[in-house]
Design an enzyme around this catalytic site. Structure first.
Site, short mmCIF file in Angstrom:
data_model
loop_
_atom_site.label_atom_id
_atom_site.label_comp_id
_atom_site.label_asym_id
_atom_site.label_seq_id
_atom_site.Cartn_x
_atom_site.Cartn_y
_atom_site.Cartn_z
N LEU A 1 0.85 -1.20 0.00
CA LEU A 1 0.00 0.00 0.00
C LEU A 1 0.88 1.24 0.00
O LEU A 1 1.64 1.47 0.93
CB LEU A 1 -0.91 0.00 1.23
CG LEU A 1 -1.87 1.19 1.29
CD1 LEU A 1 -2.99 1.02 0.29
CD2 LEU A 1 -2.44 1.36 2.67
N HIS B 1 5.78 2.13 12.41
CA HIS B 1 6.40 3.35 11.89
C HIS B 1 5.32 4.44 11.88
O HIS B 1 4.16 4.15 11.59
CB HIS B 1 6.86 3.03 10.46
CG HIS B 1 7.77 4.06 9.87
ND1 HIS B 1 7.29 5.22 9.32
CD2 HIS B 1 9.12 4.09 9.73
CE1 HIS B 1 8.31 5.92 8.87
NE2 HIS B 1 9.43 5.26 9.11
#
Ligand SMILES: NC(=[NH2+])NCCC[C@H](N)C(=O)O
Length: 338
Positions: free
Chosen positions: A126, A230
């Site tokens: 993605l 992240h």
């Protein structure tokens, strides 16, 4: 209008650009021209393949801005992972060290190398370009995959997973990897990540610590990032959690990022999407609706503002939207509000 469709051969230059932009830690789009071309070839043949069970197919979608013709994002589904090479995770679990006589009780976390997700369907790749991280673009890229899985269920496994990017800094250094590097690998994280991205995974079996690791023996920095994502990945994991995905203690073997999991039948978009008969007309409204045709090689999905009544049997689309979805009056469209 933003439209999601299967990748085509002439998207090569756009895919290369996205591989540049996505940077390190984005394992599935490594900067390797031969491999990117192979990914396109593999996707094109996967969409064309007649099959009734998940195998090594990989479906790669792109998001196109129809006004400019520019490809601004990607998302993908691997039908089943780990069927032709081993697919690894660390599983986080607990052991109790206790002694009643000495009155000591300690619960300790351990990480165990495993292949538990072998055969699962994986959501991956993605990516959305910088100026396009707005409106419903991210949702379209991610959720259109669920519409596709719903319409072609026999091509996918019952368990769907997504490996979320773990913590690393802008130079590509990851606190979890640092510990592994120091003791076991002697190569940096971008290199190790790149090697897995191009399918060279033998070194994992050769070098990865194969016995369970006591988490409290890791560096403090490494311990702190186990199961953490992240910063850039936060919206993606939120979206998946809202779809019903849960974290069950599986983390990435390199950066310790979490893997989330759901059963197909529990995924919100798959449960909620309904089929409607297409009517062409004046389409106006204020519900943002995810729309998809039921095709395979000509799969198309978009998000549009419509007046939406879940109990109705038909849905009014503008000619422009119907055209973009390659649908005509009387055809079937799958829809659900996003
Ligand atoms: N961040 C990484 N590149 N991790 C290594 C790959 C892990 C993945 N589950 C596999 O076995 O292919």
């Amino acid at each position: 209008m933003m439209i999601l469709r299967p990748i085509q051969q002439n998207d090569y230059a756009a895919l290369l650009k996205i591989a540049h932009e996505s940077g390190h830690g984005f394992t599935s789009l490594p900067l390797n021209e031969e491999l990117l071309q192979k990914k396109i070839d593999h996707s094109v043949s996967s969409f064309a393949k007649q099959t009734s069970q998940p195998g090594d197919e990989g479906y790669l979608f792109v998001l196109e801005d129809t006004e400019t013709g520019e490809v601004v994002g990607t998302s993908a589904i691997e039908a089943a992972v780990g069927l032709d090479d081993a697919f690894y995770h660390y599983h986080l679990s607990k052991v109790i060290h206790s002694s009643r006589t000495l009155d000591v009780y300690k619960a300790v976390d351990i990480l165990t190398l495993c292949n538990d997700y072998t055969g699962a369907t994986e959501l991956c790749t993605l990516f959305l370009k910088d100026g396009y991280r707005k409106n419903c673009n991210g949702k379209l890229l991610s959720k259109a995959r669920f519409m596709f899985i719903k319409q072609h269920e026999q091509r996918f496994a019952q368990t769907v997973i997504a490996e979320m990017r773990g913590v690393s800094d802008e130079n590509g250094s990851s606190p979890f990897w640092q510990w592994l590097e120091e003791h076991f690998f002697s190569m940096d994280f971008p290199t190790a990540d790149y090697l897995t991205g191009i399918g060279q995974k033998v070194f994992i079996a050769e070098l990865m610590p194969k016995y369970p690791i006591y988490v409290n023996l890791l560096s403090k920095d490494a311990q702190a990032v186990i199961g953490k994502v992240h910063d850039n990945t936060r919206p993606a994991i939120e979206l998946l959690k809202n779809e019903g995905f849960t974290f069950n203690g599986y983390v990435d073997i390199f950066d310790a990022g979490p893997t989330v999991e759901a059963k197909v039948d529990n995924i919100a978009t798959i449960r909620n999407a309904k089929d409607f008969k297409v009517e062409i007309g004046e389409a106006s409204g204020d519900t943002m609706v995810l729309l998809a045709n039921g095709k395979l090689e000509d799969y198309r999905a978009t998000v549009a503002a419509l007046s939406f009544d879940e109990r109705a049997s038909s849905l009014i689309l503008s000619q422009q939207i119907a055209d973009a979805l390659q649908l005509q009056s009387g055809d079937t469209v799958s829809a659900t509000p996003v």
